[in-house]
Design an enzyme around this catalytic site. Structure first.
Site, mmCIF file in Angstrom:
data_model
loop_
_atom_site.group_PDB
_atom_site.id
_atom_site.type_symbol
_atom_site.label_atom_id
_atom_site.label_comp_id
_atom_site.label_asym_id
_atom_site.label_seq_id
_atom_site.Cartn_x
_atom_site.Cartn_y
_atom_site.Cartn_z
ATOM 1 C CG PHE A 64 -52.096 55.298 -57.402
ATOM 2 C CD1 PHE A 64 -51.401 54.333 -56.690
ATOM 3 C CD2 PHE A 64 -51.895 55.385 -58.765
ATOM 4 C CE1 PHE A 64 -50.528 53.472 -57.330
ATOM 5 C CE2 PHE A 64 -51.031 54.523 -59.413
ATOM 6 C CZ PHE A 64 -50.340 53.566 -58.697
ATOM 7 C CB CYS A 65 -50.046 57.792 -52.320
ATOM 8 S SG CYS A 65 -51.319 58.818 -51.540
ATOM 9 C CB VAL A 66 -50.699 54.698 -48.521
ATOM 10 C CG1 VAL A 66 -51.334 53.838 -47.447
ATOM 11 C CG2 VAL A 66 -49.366 54.108 -48.951
ATOM 12 N N GLY B 250 -54.251 58.673 -50.338
ATOM 13 C CA GLY B 250 -54.731 59.719 -51.228
ATOM 14 C C GLY B 250 -54.234 61.115 -50.922
ATOM 15 C CG PHE C 89 -50.781 50.919 -53.064
ATOM 16 C CD1 PHE C 89 -50.322 49.653 -53.388
ATOM 17 C CD2 PHE C 89 -50.673 51.358 -51.761
ATOM 18 C CE1 PHE C 89 -49.752 48.850 -52.416
ATOM 19 C CE2 PHE C 89 -50.103 50.562 -50.789
ATOM 20 C CZ PHE C 89 -49.647 49.300 -51.107
#
Length: 140
Positions: A106-108, A110, A136
């Site tokens: 995951f990140c900010v 995707g 996230f």
């Protein structure tokens, strides 16, 4: 049915990529490896699942961490997964997952998460490599 499909295909809000179509974040057929929030939260309780935050270190400092997740910046994912088990554990701080263990990136937004998911699935043959397309912040 064909009326609905033709309406969807003529709608400017619909984009078609391969066999998937995205309609305002609703998927006709989810892209491979995509997990919705409920599924990710279920996996968070599974000890075998490794949640991997691929944001940069500065983003973690500025916006916080996700409890239970490990941090491997997206640019370091190839090198991390190329390590042997001993080096992975020494550098990352957890046991290197087996190729059958579930991984969720995951990140900010995707985008980086999907890239990391694709890389470990294709290059390192992880069979249960997933990504979360949302922020996230939903996991904090």
């Amino acid at each position: 049915m064909s009326f609905v499909v033709s309406k969807l295909l003529s709608n400017p809000n619909v984009t078609k990529a391969g066999r998937s179509c995205l309609i305002k974040r609703s998927y006709c057929q989810p892209p491979p490896g995509l997990l919705e929030l409920e599924a990710v939260k279920t996996h968070q309780n599974n000890k075998r699942t490794l949640l991997i935050d691929v944001r940069e270190a500065g983003e973690l400092q500025a916006h916080g961490i996700v409890p239970g997740a490990i941090h491997i910046p997206v640019g370091e994912v190839p090198a991390a997964f190329a390590m042997d088990s001993q080096d992975f554990e020494a550098k990352i701080g957890v046991k290197k997952p087996d190729v059958d263990d579930p991984l969720i990136f995951f990140c900010v937004k995707g985008i980086r998460a999907k890239n990391a998911k694709d890389l470990v699935a294709e290059k390192f043959q992880y069979k249960q490599s997933f990504y979360y397309p949302g922020s996230f912040a939903h996991l904090q």
